[in-house]
Design a protein around this motif. Structure first.
Motif, mmCIF file in Angstrom:
data_model
loop_
_atom_site.group_PDB
_atom_site.id
_atom_site.type_symbol
_atom_site.label_atom_id
_atom_site.label_comp_id
_atom_site.label_asym_id
_atom_site.label_seq_id
_atom_site.Cartn_x
_atom_site.Cartn_y
_atom_site.Cartn_z
ATOM 1 N N PRO A 41 46.523 51.757 37.719
ATOM 2 C CA PRO A 41 47.682 52.628 37.980
ATOM 3 C C PRO A 41 47.249 54.083 38.191
ATOM 4 O O PRO A 41 46.133 54.459 37.859
ATOM 5 C CB PRO A 41 48.515 52.495 36.710
ATOM 6 N N LYS A 42 48.183 54.858 38.721
ATOM 7 C CA LYS A 42 47.908 56.257 39.031
ATOM 8 C C LYS A 42 47.312 56.991 37.826
ATOM 9 O O LYS A 42 47.785 56.849 36.706
ATOM 10 C CB LYS A 42 49.222 56.938 39.428
ATOM 11 N N GLY A 43 46.275 57.757 38.089
ATOM 12 C CA GLY A 43 45.673 58.547 37.025
ATOM 13 C C GLY A 43 44.671 57.795 36.164
ATOM 14 O O GLY A 43 44.062 58.358 35.262
ATOM 15 N N ARG A 44 44.522 56.503 36.411
ATOM 16 C CA ARG A 44 43.565 55.705 35.638
ATOM 17 C C ARG A 44 42.384 55.348 36.523
ATOM 18 O O ARG A 44 42.557 55.070 37.716
ATOM 19 C CB ARG A 44 44.207 54.406 35.136
ATOM 20 N N ARG A 45 41.217 55.290 35.918
ATOM 21 C CA ARG A 45 40.022 54.958 36.697
ATOM 22 C C ARG A 45 39.183 53.936 35.960
ATOM 23 O O ARG A 45 39.060 53.979 34.742
ATOM 24 C CB ARG A 45 39.190 56.209 36.952
ATOM 25 N N LEU A 46 38.610 53.042 36.741
ATOM 26 C CA LEU A 46 37.928 51.888 36.151
ATOM 27 C C LEU A 46 36.623 51.563 36.870
ATOM 28 O O LEU A 46 36.578 51.527 38.101
ATOM 29 C CB LEU A 46 38.878 50.675 36.214
ATOM 30 N N LEU A 47 35.597 51.359 36.075
ATOM 31 C CA LEU A 47 34.328 50.830 36.601
ATOM 32 C C LEU A 47 34.184 49.391 36.126
ATOM 33 O O LEU A 47 34.263 49.120 34.926
ATOM 34 C CB LEU A 47 33.143 51.664 36.096
ATOM 35 N N LEU A 71 41.710 40.701 39.809
ATOM 36 C CA LEU A 71 41.467 41.868 38.941
ATOM 37 C C LEU A 71 40.358 42.771 39.495
ATOM 38 O O LEU A 71 40.402 43.983 39.317
ATOM 39 C CB LEU A 71 41.125 41.412 37.524
ATOM 40 N N PHE A 72 39.368 42.169 40.155
ATOM 41 C CA PHE A 72 38.267 42.956 40.719
ATOM 42 C C PHE A 72 38.720 43.843 41.874
ATOM 43 O O PHE A 72 38.015 44.775 42.245
ATOM 44 C CB PHE A 72 37.139 42.038 41.224
ATOM 45 N N SER A 73 39.859 43.517 42.460
ATOM 46 C CA SER A 73 40.265 44.349 43.590
ATOM 47 C C SER A 73 41.576 45.105 43.329
ATOM 48 O O SER A 73 42.036 45.845 44.178
ATOM 49 C CB SER A 73 40.360 43.509 44.863
ATOM 50 N N ARG A 74 42.158 44.911 42.142
ATOM 51 C CA ARG A 74 43.402 45.608 41.830
ATOM 52 C C ARG A 74 43.129 47.047 41.416
ATOM 53 O O ARG A 74 42.377 47.324 40.492
ATOM 54 C CB ARG A 74 44.145 44.881 40.703
ATOM 55 N N THR A 133 43.747 28.431 30.491
ATOM 56 C CA THR A 133 44.865 29.353 30.301
ATOM 57 C C THR A 133 44.495 30.479 29.334
ATOM 58 O O THR A 133 44.828 31.643 29.554
ATOM 59 C CB THR A 133 46.097 28.597 29.754
ATOM 60 N N GLN A 134 43.815 30.113 28.252
ATOM 61 C CA GLN A 134 43.407 31.117 27.263
ATOM 62 C C GLN A 134 42.396 32.099 27.847
ATOM 63 O O GLN A 134 42.452 33.298 27.581
ATOM 64 C CB GLN A 134 42.809 30.421 26.030
ATOM 65 N N LYS A 135 41.487 31.572 28.662
ATOM 66 C CA LYS A 135 40.515 32.460 29.304
ATOM 67 C C LYS A 135 41.198 33.442 30.237
ATOM 68 O O LYS A 135 40.917 34.649 30.207
ATOM 69 C CB LYS A 135 39.511 31.637 30.129
ATOM 70 N N VAL A 136 42.085 32.902 31.076
ATOM 71 C CA VAL A 136 42.804 33.764 32.016
ATOM 72 C C VAL A 136 43.547 34.855 31.255
ATOM 73 O O VAL A 136 43.497 36.036 31.622
ATOM 74 C CB VAL A 136 43.780 32.926 32.886
ATOM 75 N N ALA A 137 44.183 34.467 30.160
ATOM 76 C CA ALA A 137 44.948 35.440 29.365
ATOM 77 C C ALA A 137 44.025 36.495 28.762
ATOM 78 O O ALA A 137 44.326 37.696 28.804
ATOM 79 C CB ALA A 137 45.732 34.720 28.272
ATOM 80 N N ALA A 138 42.894 36.055 28.215
ATOM 81 C CA ALA A 138 41.979 36.994 27.556
ATOM 82 C C ALA A 138 41.397 37.985 28.562
ATOM 83 O O ALA A 138 41.302 39.195 28.288
ATOM 84 C CB ALA A 138 40.863 36.226 26.851
ATOM 85 N N ILE A 139 41.011 37.479 29.717
ATOM 86 C CA ILE A 139 40.415 38.345 30.744
ATOM 87 C C ILE A 139 41.457 39.343 31.257
ATOM 88 O O ILE A 139 41.192 40.546 31.362
ATOM 89 C CB ILE A 139 39.857 37.491 31.911
ATOM 90 N N THR A 140 42.645 38.825 31.530
ATOM 91 C CA THR A 140 43.718 39.689 32.040
ATOM 92 C C THR A 140 44.052 40.787 31.034
ATOM 93 O O THR A 140 44.261 41.942 31.390
ATOM 94 C CB THR A 140 44.976 38.845 32.354
ATOM 95 N N ARG A 141 44.065 40.405 29.759
ATOM 96 C CA ARG A 141 44.385 41.340 28.675
ATOM 97 C C ARG A 141 43.423 42.535 28.660
ATOM 98 O O ARG A 141 43.848 43.680 28.510
ATOM 99 C CB ARG A 141 44.325 40.570 27.348
ATOM 100 N N VAL A 142 42.147 42.253 28.838
ATOM 101 C CA VAL A 142 41.154 43.331 28.817
ATOM 102 C C VAL A 142 41.424 44.321 29.955
ATOM 103 O O VAL A 142 41.411 45.542 29.760
ATOM 104 C CB VAL A 142 39.717 42.772 28.920
ATOM 105 N N PHE A 143 41.700 43.789 31.139
ATOM 106 C CA PHE A 143 41.968 44.685 32.279
ATOM 107 C C PHE A 143 43.261 45.462 32.045
ATOM 108 O O PHE A 143 43.325 46.663 32.298
ATOM 109 C CB PHE A 143 42.021 43.888 33.588
ATOM 110 N N THR A 144 44.290 44.765 31.550
ATOM 111 C CA THR A 144 45.574 45.435 31.295
ATOM 112 C C THR A 144 45.388 46.559 30.272
ATOM 113 O O THR A 144 45.927 47.652 30.427
ATOM 114 C CB THR A 144 46.610 44.413 30.784
ATOM 115 N N ASP A 145 44.604 46.287 29.231
ATOM 116 C CA ASP A 145 44.313 47.321 28.228
ATOM 117 C C ASP A 145 43.568 48.489 28.860
ATOM 118 O O ASP A 145 43.807 49.646 28.534
ATOM 119 C CB ASP A 145 43.476 46.739 27.079
ATOM 120 N N SER A 146 42.645 48.172 29.762
ATOM 121 C CA SER A 146 41.850 49.238 30.382
ATOM 122 C C SER A 146 42.744 50.187 31.182
ATOM 123 O O SER A 146 42.452 51.380 31.291
ATOM 124 C CB SER A 146 40.764 48.644 31.281
ATOM 125 N N TYR A 147 43.843 49.655 31.732
ATOM 126 C CA TYR A 147 44.739 50.493 32.550
ATOM 127 C C TYR A 147 45.453 51.558 31.709
ATOM 128 O O TYR A 147 46.072 52.462 32.241
ATOM 129 C CB TYR A 147 45.785 49.635 33.283
#
Ligand code: ATP
Ligand code: MG
Length: 275
Positions: A161-167, A155-158, A105-119
């Motif tokens: 949001p508009k105007g944001r870009r991610l590598l 997360l790899f395929s999401r 659960t902690q891993k899922v949260a930590a990984i998700t957090r990084v992607f959410t922050d990147s957005y």
């Protein structure tokens, strides 16, 4: 309409995250990148093109690349270098090393957090290091954390949001299992990081790290290795292969014995034969 001021304040907002990740990134590339083979520049160049694609193409807000190769071939360092060279305002490394002892659960949260922050950043790079360790892959019985796997697949395929870009830069030593796990169509491109297998590459590394006092000593060691078969290019039977990571640590061990550097180095490398 978004103007330059908005853009700059968006950069300000994400700046703290950049500071933190920069430290992490610098740590994994503290030994630098040695240009021991043309393939090194080719990989960095390919990475740069992907960075430019994310920066300039409005059609591809999400680009992902897999860096794969045998253990110790330099995947983490290459991924971090490509990320760092982007100079994007948000750069973050997701590493199993920073998640030791985490529950699923902690891993899922930590990984998700990084992607959410990147957005929140207009331009981001997320390095997802060592997928098999992140999902706790155990070859025996093929067990792994399905929760982490599903999180990564989503997360790899999401699309950001508009105007944001991610590598997304992912690394793995077990490319073959990734297909079975469902990552097959996940990556826009794949780059192989090969181990060192030629005398010339070995020589360039030795020169770069200055292990030997003289050219003569270095050449002597190289000719011993050549006689033992290092650098023989036989695709079907690669006698010698060594990841840059292992090679560098082998060199540092040899350095501890100034009296017998050449013997130490050649013996350690010869021990690798057939492994
Ligand atoms: P593992 O399979 O254990 O995860 P890895 O493939 O991720 O290993 P790294 O951790 O990146 O390997 O180790 C490579 C080391 O070699 C780093 O310390 C890096 O600084 C150094 N290095 C020097 N030259 C290169 C190069 N051309 N490419 C990659 N790494 C290099
Ligand atoms: Mg690694």
């Amino acid at each position: 309409r978004v103007n330059r001021g908005d853009f700059m304040s968006a950069l300000d907002e994400v700046h703290p995250a950049f500071g933190v990740s920069e430290e992490e990134l610098l740590q994994v590339i503290q030994n630098g990148i040695i240009h021991h083979d043309p393939v090194v520049d080719k990989i960095l160049q390919a990475g740069k093109l992907l960075v430019e694609q994310v920066r300039t193409s409005t059609r591809t807000p999400l680009v992902s690349v897999l860096l794969y190769g045998p253990p110790g071939s330099g995947k983490t360092a290459m991924g971090a270098s490509i990320a760092q060279a982007s100079e994007f305002p948000f750069i973050k490394l997701i590493s199993p090393d920073t998640m030791v002892g985490f529950s699923e659960t902690q891993k899922v949260a930590a990984i998700t957090r990084v992607f959410t922050d990147s957005y929140k950043s207009p331009l981001s790079v997320v390095v997802v290091d060592n997928i098999e360790r992140l999902i706790d892959w155990t070859p025996m019985g093929a067990r792994f954390s399905n929760g982490v796997l599903q999180t990564l697949l989503v997360l790899f395929s999401r699309r950001p949001p508009k105007g944001r870009r991610l590598l997304v830069i992912a690394t793995s030593s077990l490319r073959s299992i990734l297909t079975d796990l469902g990552f097959a169509e996940n990556f826009d491109s794949e780059l192989r990081i090969p181990p060192i297998s030629s005398l010339r590459s070995l020589d360039l590394v030795l020169q770069e790290v200055g292990l030997f006092q003289s050219d003569q000593q270095r050449k002597q060691a190289l000719s011993m290795l050549a006689q033992a078969g290092f650098g023989d290019t036989d695709e079907m039977n690669p006698t010698f292969q060594i990841g840059i990571k292992k090679l560098l640590s082998t060199i540092e061990m040899a350095r501890q014995e100034p009296e017998s550097v050449a013997e130490r180095l050649t013996n350690s490398l010869l021990d690798l034969r057939g492994t």
